[in-house]
Design an enzyme around this catalytic site. Structure first.
Site, PDB file in Angstrom:
ATOM      1  CG  HIS A 504      39.429  54.071  60.776  1.00 26.39           C
ATOM      2  ND1 HIS A 504      39.308  54.497  59.485  1.00 26.39           N
ATOM      3  CD2 HIS A 504      40.328  54.902  61.360  1.00 26.39           C
ATOM      4  CE1 HIS A 504      40.102  55.531  59.265  1.00 26.39           C
ATOM      5  NE2 HIS A 504      40.730  55.811  60.403  1.00 26.39           N
ATOM      6  NE  ARG A 505      35.762  46.357  61.321  1.00 32.34           N
ATOM      7  CZ  ARG A 505      35.039  45.394  61.891  1.00 32.34           C
ATOM      8  NH1 ARG A 505      35.515  44.170  61.967  1.00 32.34           N
ATOM      9  NH2 ARG A 505      33.832  45.660  62.357  1.00 32.34           N
TER      10      ARG A 505
END
Length: 531
Positions: A504-505
């Protein structure tokens, strides 16, 4: 003069390796590049060649020991310095342990193949200047089934009621033997009588009667053991061969599985590919059967636990999975896909002359779909660093493979440049190499995006963990017929479920959804690959 060979770095920065087996013994003469031992690193099994020529003076590390790179493992010197009792040069067993010669180290009984795989390492020895050329593990040996022959005969000196091995014959054969002896004796008595030898005939008849009585007494004495003998005879009867299609039989042979041990669920009692894969997965988890796995409640507490050392592939896999799960924030999404047209496309490819001799599976279409979707959503094919996101403008497509050594994720280099046929061949070679334990360290380096085909084991979907260094992984579930609504009507269609995990980064929810939708779109309509 003696030379000490230290454990080299056969991979990319590997720090240790386990000595699996020695191929030479103390006192044996070796040549340059002769395989002296087999080692297991955190990535692969490699056969290590000798950089020196001479006689083995000492083996300094026992089998099963893990040592660091640079540790002395063997000393090679002149023959005058060799210990007495030089073994046979053809010896290929283990190194001596505790003064006892080791047993052969082949993983399977039978002769090993003479050919070896490609080079596993290449480096120079600082001490001798000789080139050190490594080779991958040899292919699994071929074992031939021993043929048994059965014959039925009655010897003149063999007691009636016994077979040729001296074991009690079946009841029907015993009765035949008893009656046959009496008939033979009576026949000879009749001949003597006709020839005028009445006394001899009478004596022979009396002896035949006594022989018959002794035979009946002896047969009655076997009544108590007859059931056990009958049970043993039934147990020795070979099992009927299981029914399976040729591809399933070939796969079972490669995996070393007897199809007679696999529970068949196919039509007419056939063993299907799914049955075979499920059985293979069960063997990896439970080596013993249910009747022998559990221990008695009266057994010592320590003997009821099995301890497996964490090393090699398992150790590195655990470290990578923990690092990935707790350093990369995972987000997972799922989508159901109507893959009916993919199944039709696969059927046409199998009959196409262009794909003759090439194994074609739905995984091929999924792999092509992932490459296609990544080009439309490049940020899923990337690497995260603390200072930047590195987007890879090439695809090293990783395929998770379950092997006897543990989970491996080799990758297909520059998969984006392969056409459909070339990609199918690459997938087949990758799977075969992994099953045979020939995957080299370089094959698992530099991956950019991975696929895990959990559908091969009949699983619908899952939440895979991202391979370290990547930001996305796709789980491919099983394809099976389900009721599906098409134009307002419920009809059976080939349905699969795709699961995706993303870092999700790097990959936001919107991007991950678009990527998974593009992959699903190809499975629903493979003709889009022609765009």
């Amino acid at each position: 003069m003696s030379q000490v060979f230290t454990l080299p770095d056969v991979g990319e920065g590997l720090t240790e390796a386990e000595i699996l087996s020695w191929k030479v013994a103390e006192g044996q003469t070796v040549t340059v590049n002769q395989v002296i031992c087999e080692i297991e690193t955190a990535k692969s099994v490699v056969e290590l060649p000798s950089p020196f020529a001479g006689t083995v003076l000492s083996i300094m590390v026992t089998e099963g020991t893990t040592v660091e790179v640079g540790t002395p493992i063997i000393t090679v010197g002149d023959s005058e310095s060799a210990p007495s009792g030089t073994p046979d040069p053809g010896y290929t067993g283990s190194a001596p342990k505790d003064g006892v010669e080791g047993e052969p180290t082949a993983e399977h009984l039978g002769p090993r193949e003479e050919s070896t795989s490609g080079s596993g390492c290449s480096m120079d020895s600082s001490e001798s200047g000789q080139a050190l050329v490594g080779a991958g593990p040899k292919a699994d040996p071929v074992r031939r089934r021993q043929r048994t022959r059965t014959a039925m005969r009655i010897d003149a000196e063999q007691p009636q009621g016994l077979d040729e091995q001296g074991k009690p014959a079946p009841q029907q054969d015993q009765e035949s033997a008893k009656g046959g002896a009496a008939r033979v004796a009576a026949g000879w008595a009749d001949r003597f009588s006709k020839s005028g030898l009445g006394t001899a005939a009478q004596d022979l008849a009396d002896k035949a009667g006594k022989f018959r009585d002794r035979g009946e007494t002896w047969l009655r004495s076997l009544d108590d053991t007859a059931p056990q003998q009958q049970g043993a005879a039934q147990a020795s009867i070979p099992r009927r061969p299981s029914m399976a299609k040729p591809p399933v039989r070939k796969a079972a042979k490669e995996m070393g599985i007897d199809l007679a041990d696999v529970t068949a669920t196919g039509e007419g009692g056939q063993v299907t590919k799914r049955d075979l894969l499920a059985y293979a997965a069960h063997l990896r988890e439970v080596e013993d059967g249910p009747d022998t796995f559990w221990t008695s409640t009266h057994a010592p507490a320590r003997s009821r636990d099995e301890r497996i050392p964490v090393k090699g592939v398992r150790k590195v896999t655990a470290q990578n999975m923990v690092r990935s799960a707790f350093s990369a924030p995972h987000v997972s999404i799922f989508v159901d896909v109507d893959a009916s047209r993919t199944m039709e496309f696969i059927k046409r490819l199998k009959t196409s002359p262009h794909f003759e001799g090439v194994k074609v599976t739905p995984l091929l279409i999924l792999a092509k779909a992932v490459i296609w979707a990544a080009a439309r959503n490049p940020q899923v094919n990337a690497t995260w660093t603390d200072s930047e996101i590195i987007i890879k403008r090439y695809m090293n497509l990783g395929i998770a493979a379950a092997t006897p050594r543990g989970l491996l994720v080799p990758n297909i280099k520059d998969a984006q440049d392969l056409n459909l046929r070339e990609l199918a061949i690459a997938l087949n070679e990758l799977a075969q190499t992994a099953r045979q334990g020939k995957t080299q360290p370089g094959d698992m380096q530099g991956g950019t995006l991975s696929i895990t085909n959990i559908g091969a084991l009949g699983i619908d979907t899952g939440t895979p963990i991202i391979n370290p260094g990547e930001v996305a992984i796709v789980a491919f579930g099983t394809i099976k017929q389900k009721p599906w609504v098409v134009d307002g009507e419920v009809i059976p269609r080939w349905i699969t479920t795709l699961g995706g995990s993303f870092d999700h980064r790097v990959v936001d929810g919107d991007l991950s959804a678009r990527f998974m939708a593009d992959v699903a779109r190809i499975l629903e309509e493979p003709a889009l690959l022609l765009d």
